[in-house]
Design an enzyme around this catalytic site. Structure first.
Site, PDB file in Angstrom:
ATOM      1  N   HIS A   1      40.089  19.841  35.509  1.00  0.00           N
ATOM      2  CA  HIS A   1      40.934  20.397  36.548  1.00  0.00           C
ATOM      3  C   HIS A   1      42.291  20.288  36.416  1.00  0.00           C
ATOM      4  CE1 HIS A   1      41.330  21.506  40.962  1.00  0.00           C
ATOM      5  NE2 HIS A   1      42.313  20.374  40.995  1.00  0.00           N
TER       6      HIS A   1
ATOM      7  N   LEU B   1      28.900  24.472  41.891  1.00  0.00           N
ATOM      8  CA  LEU B   1      27.628  24.189  41.148  1.00  0.00           C
ATOM      9  C   LEU B   1      26.739  23.551  42.444  1.00  0.00           C
ATOM     10  CD1 LEU B   1      28.516  22.863  37.801  1.00  0.00           C
ATOM     11  CD2 LEU B   1      27.718  25.023  38.306  1.00  0.00           C
TER      12      LEU B   1
HETATM   13  C1  GRF Z   1      41.899  25.333  33.115  1.00  0.00           C
HETATM   14  O1  GRF Z   1      43.410  25.083  33.528  1.00  0.00           O
HETATM   15  C2  GRF Z   1      41.140  24.513  33.797  1.00  0.00           C
HETATM   16  O2  GRF Z   1      41.540  23.072  34.297  1.00  0.00           O
HETATM   17  C3  GRF Z   1      40.789  25.216  34.847  1.00  0.00           C
HETATM   18  O3  GRF Z   1      40.452  26.437  34.459  1.00  0.00           O
HETATM   19  C4  GRF Z   1      41.527  26.706  33.412  1.00  0.00           C
HETATM   20  C5  GRF Z   1      40.774  27.156  32.226  1.00  0.00           C
HETATM   21  O4  GRF Z   1      41.593  28.061  31.442  1.00  0.00           O
HETATM   22  N1  GRF Z   1      39.342  24.464  35.509  1.00  0.00           N
HETATM   23  P1  GRF Z   1      40.985  28.902  30.280  1.00  0.00           P
HETATM   24  O5  GRF Z   1      40.143  30.065  31.025  1.00  0.00           O
HETATM   25  O6  GRF Z   1      40.190  28.235  29.516  1.00  0.00           O
HETATM   26  O7  GRF Z   1      42.149  29.437  29.642  1.00  0.00           O
END
Ligand code: GRF
Length: 188
Positions: free
Chosen positions: A106, A90
């Site tokens: 994350h 961003l």
């Molecule tokens: C998660 O592991 C999150 O921590 C990361 O991206 C993934 C998203 O998963 N930033 P989804 O697309 O919601 O299944």
């Protein structure tokens, strides 16, 4: 007036779906994605949530894309913006406009393993514990102040996929808990 949340996502959207399923103390007003084919779009449509696609390819510069993204988020006047698998960095104006109201989840125990390959990097490191972190978004890559973390064990035979799926199981409830805490005013 219910607590208004906008979700940013680029992929499968399973965390977005979990947030949708648990809308007691908050309401999700929009899904904003940078990826026209994101599966999250189908989830939003099935749940009658507004969808905005802000594709970087439609803009000449990254700055223009960021300004369009900012306007798009502002349209919904969110109390909180949740980046849940949004795979673009961003820009400054978005981070400034939503300072203290823009969070990211994350899949590692930050500050360990920032960046786009957190699960792979944890696995390659030989660590036995990894996890997930919810943090405020600042100008760095996964460097913002940490709100909360959960550990997930790495087991022998784990692949990036099996480990990431176990992390996501934890993330799906953690992100709901955090958004509920914001909605109740328990996180400042
Ligand atoms: C998660 O592991 C999150 O921590 C990361 O991206 C993934 C998203 O998963 N930033 P989804 O697309 O919601 O299944």
């Amino acid at each position: 007036m219910s607590y208004n949340v906008v979700v940013l996502a680029s992929g499968a959207g399973s965390l977005f779906q979990s947030l949708l399923l648990h809308q007691t103390n908050y309401r999700i007003s929009a899904l904003i994605t940078d990826t026209p084919k994101a599966l999250a779009i189908e989830i939003a449509k099935a749940n009658k949530v507004s969808v905005e696609v802000c594709d970087v390819k439609a803009f000449t510069t990254r700055l223009q894309w960021n300004e369009a993204l900012l306007k798009c988020i502002e349209t919904y006047s969110p109390d909180l913006v949740v980046s849940a698998g949004f795979m673009k960095i961003l820009g400054e104006s978005v981070i400034e406009a939503f300072s203290g109201r823009l969070i990211n989840i994350h899949p590692s125990l930050l500050p360990a393993f920032p960046g786009a390959h957190a699960v792979r990097d944890a696995l390659l490191s030989g660590a036995t514990i990894t996890g997930t972190t919810v943090h405020y978004v600042d100008a760095g890559i996964d460097t913002g102040n940490i709100i909360t973390q959960r550990e997930v064990e790495i087991v022998s035979g784990d692949s990036v996929q099996t480990l990431h799926e176990r992390i996501k199981v934890v993330e799906r409830s953690l992100i709901v808990e955090v958004v509920e805490s914001f909605a109740k005013g328990a996180v400042q």
